[in-house]
Design a protein around this motif. Structure first.
Motif, short mmCIF file in Angstrom:
data_model
loop_
_atom_site.label_atom_id
_atom_site.label_comp_id
_atom_site.label_asym_id
_atom_site.label_seq_id
_atom_site.Cartn_x
_atom_site.Cartn_y
_atom_site.Cartn_z
N GLY A 1 43.84 3.61 -58.54
CA GLY A 1 44.03 4.57 -59.64
C GLY A 1 45.48 4.64 -60.09
N GLY A 2 46.31 3.72 -59.67
CA GLY A 2 47.70 3.70 -60.06
C GLY A 2 48.59 4.60 -59.22
N GLU A 3 48.01 5.25 -58.20
CA GLU A 3 48.81 6.12 -57.35
C GLU A 3 49.65 5.28 -56.38
N THR A 4 50.74 5.89 -55.91
CA THR A 4 51.65 5.24 -54.97
C THR A 4 51.85 6.16 -53.77
N VAL A 5 51.75 5.55 -52.58
CA VAL A 5 51.93 6.33 -51.35
C VAL A 5 53.10 5.70 -50.57
N VAL A 6 54.09 6.54 -50.26
CA VAL A 6 55.25 6.11 -49.47
C VAL A 6 55.26 6.94 -48.17
N VAL A 7 55.22 6.22 -47.02
CA VAL A 7 55.25 6.90 -45.71
C VAL A 7 56.53 6.46 -44.98
N GLN A 8 57.23 7.44 -44.42
CA GLN A 8 58.49 7.17 -43.70
C GLN A 8 58.44 7.79 -42.29
N GLU A 9 59.10 7.09 -41.38
CA GLU A 9 59.19 7.57 -39.98
C GLU A 9 60.61 7.32 -39.49
N PRO A 10 61.25 8.28 -38.84
CA PRO A 10 62.62 8.05 -38.34
C PRO A 10 62.64 6.91 -37.29
N ARG A 11 63.66 6.06 -37.41
CA ARG A 11 63.77 4.97 -36.43
C ARG A 11 64.17 5.50 -35.05
N SER A 12 64.58 6.75 -34.95
CA SER A 12 64.95 7.33 -33.64
C SER A 12 63.77 7.33 -32.68
N THR A 13 62.54 7.42 -33.22
CA THR A 13 61.37 7.38 -32.35
C THR A 13 61.26 6.01 -31.67
N VAL A 14 61.56 4.95 -32.46
CA VAL A 14 61.55 3.61 -31.88
C VAL A 14 62.65 3.48 -30.83
N THR A 15 63.83 4.08 -31.16
CA THR A 15 64.95 4.00 -30.21
C THR A 15 64.60 4.69 -28.91
N ARG A 16 63.93 5.84 -28.99
CA ARG A 16 63.55 6.54 -27.77
C ARG A 16 62.53 5.74 -26.95
N GLU A 17 61.60 5.12 -27.64
CA GLU A 17 60.60 4.32 -26.92
C GLU A 17 61.24 3.09 -26.27
N VAL A 18 62.17 2.48 -27.00
CA VAL A 18 62.89 1.34 -26.42
C VAL A 18 63.70 1.79 -25.21
N GLY A 19 64.32 2.98 -25.29
CA GLY A 19 65.08 3.52 -24.17
C GLY A 19 64.21 3.74 -22.94
N ARG A 20 63.00 4.30 -23.16
CA ARG A 20 62.09 4.49 -22.03
C ARG A 20 61.69 3.16 -21.40
N THR A 21 61.47 2.16 -22.26
CA THR A 21 61.11 0.83 -21.75
C THR A 21 62.26 0.23 -20.94
N LEU A 22 63.50 0.39 -21.48
CA LEU A 22 64.67 -0.13 -20.75
C LEU A 22 64.83 0.58 -19.41
N LEU A 23 64.55 1.89 -19.37
CA LEU A 23 64.65 2.63 -18.12
C LEU A 23 63.64 2.11 -17.10
N ILE A 24 62.43 1.86 -17.56
CA ILE A 24 61.40 1.33 -16.63
C ILE A 24 61.81 -0.05 -16.11
N ILE A 25 62.30 -0.90 -17.06
CA ILE A 25 62.73 -2.24 -16.64
C ILE A 25 63.89 -2.15 -15.66
N GLY A 26 64.83 -1.22 -15.93
CA GLY A 26 65.96 -1.05 -15.02
C GLY A 26 65.53 -0.60 -13.64
N LEU A 27 64.57 0.37 -13.59
CA LEU A 27 64.08 0.83 -12.29
C LEU A 27 63.38 -0.29 -11.52
#
Length: 424
Positions: free
Chosen positions: A105-131
């Motif tokens: 119908g000509g509508e446009t949808v733009v969805v955004q998510e802060p990259r900080s969520t990815v950074t936090r998930e990567v940090g948790r993964t690095l913590l697990i790998i470090g342990l």
């Protein structure tokens, strides 16, 4: 060695962690970023579908309807032609993950998510790998310590065993470690210890036998030399010197036999000889000692008997029996000769109390003695008799009667046919 093993094992583990850990971090970071982008894209597609279905059904598209369709912490902007944009959530600041989709119908949808969520998930993964890496390092250190102790402790034991062997303690340890190479070294050291022990035992036995066997001839020789120094009669000097020379020859024979320590009649050392000569020689040597003790020594029995053996060895056996009677017996000592079957027998007896009942057949064992003597005279005498193919036995305990049995059959000689090699 322990420190080097631990350091080398730890170095290997750290290299493995560094190589695989960095690769795993890179892969996981990219995977998390791609997953976040896919989630945002999927949500944008889902919102477009919802908007399209409502527009086609001529239904309203409002903020209240779409608010529950947007995931928390995400920001969505829906733009429908001819209508005001619909904004859901709070616009994120900084770096964001964005997905844009257009509808039918000509509508446009733009969805955004802060990259900080990815950074936090990567940090948790690095913590697990470090342990996990830390646990791997700890496990590697513990394993390295255990392995180092397993390898170093046996080497320390083997070094101590070698040091004991060098210090004259030849006892084998019979200890194994479960490592084939180390067990092989332990086997060799134990075998060496047993060989050294046998050698030391043989040397001690030789020294004991030599001290015992040489004592009496040396005493007799000393007495002869004293007789020479106390007389001015040339005939007496000559007679005593001749006897002394005979005793020196006996001493030489004793030393040679002690050094060889084993003889075999088949080697040609056993010969046929007159028993009377050996007996009279012993009587002449021992009469002074018995005369000094107020006792007598005599001979009787069958004369002119011949026996097979080594005259020097037979003389040593008789000397041991006569000395034993002088030390432990009493009264007159008699040497009697007789024949039994194909054997010539020399019996040595005295009028003493005999062999104590508690000794019995053990009288021929080394270190067994009725008094404070060495306890090896009869043991050596039995060895000498058996080496000549004869045997020495105690025929009676009270009074003591010892019998020396010797063969009367000359040793068989090999025929010329046996001596010549067979030619084929």
């Amino acid at each position: 060695m322990r420190r080097r093993l631990i350091q080398s094992t730890l170095a290997v583990v750290l290299v493995v962690i560094a190589v695989f850990g960095v690769s795993l971090v890179i892969v996981e970071s990219r995977t998390i970023s791609n997953s976040a982008q896919e989630r945002v894209d999927s949500e944008a597609v889902r919102l477009v579908g919802i908007v399209d279905s409502r527009l086609l059904g001529h239904e309203d598209v409002t903020t209240e309807i779409l608010r529950d369709q947007v995931t928390q912490n995400r920001h969505a902007v829906i733009t429908v032609p001819g209508r005001a944009p619909i904004e859901i959530g709070t616009a994120p600041h900084g770096d964001v993950i964005t997905a844009t989709e257009k509808g039918e119908g000509g509508e446009t949808v733009v969805v955004q998510e802060p990259r900080s969520t990815v950074t936090r998930e990567v940090g948790r993964t690095l913590l697990i790998i470090g342990l996990v890496a830390l646990l791997a390092v700890v496990a590697a250190v513990l394993l390295a310590i255990r392995q180092a102790n397993r390898l170093a402790s046996p080497l320390t034991d083997l070094a101590e065993t070698a040091e004991r062997l060098g210090s004259g303690d030849p006892r084998p340890r019979h200890k194994r470690y479960g490592v084939p190479e180390l067990d092989r070294v332990a086997d060799v050291l134990d075998s060496s210890a047993e060989r050294i022990g046998r050698m030391l035992t043989a040397e001690r036995r030789l020294a004991a036998d030599a001290s015992h066997q040489l004592r009496t001839p040396l005493t007799a020789l000393s007495m002869r030399l004293e007789e020479i120094t106390l007389t001015d009669d040339p005939d007496t000097v000559k007679e005593e010197a001749t006897i002394a020379l005979t005793q020196v020859e006996r001493l030489t024979d004793v030393v040679e036999r002690l050094l060889t320590n084993a003889r075999d009649p088949r080697t040609g050392s056993a010969v046929s000889f007159e028993l009377d000569e050996v007996i009279q020689q012993q009587l002449a040597e021992w009469r002074p000692a018995y005369r000094s003790a107020g006792r007598a020594i005599v001979s009787s029995g069958k004369r002119h008997l011949r026996a097979v053996g080594t005259p020097g060895a037979v003389a040593q056996v008789l000397a041991a029996l006569i000395e034993n009677s002088l030390m432990h017996g009493g009264g007159t000592v008699a040497l009697r000769t007789r024949v039994t079957g194909n054997q010539a027998v020399i019996e040595v007896t005295d009028e003493g109390p005999g062999v104590p009942a508690d000794l019995g057949a053990r009288i021929f064992e080394r270190t067994i003695s009725g008094r404070n003597s060495t306890g090896i005279g009869l043991a050596v005498a039995r060895d000498l008799a058996e080496a000549d193919g004869g045997r020495l036995e105690m025929l009676q305990a009270q009074p003591a009667v010892f019998g020396l049995f010797l063969s009367r059959t000359p040793p068989a000689k090999r025929s010329a046919q046996d001596q010549e090699p067979t030619v084929r």
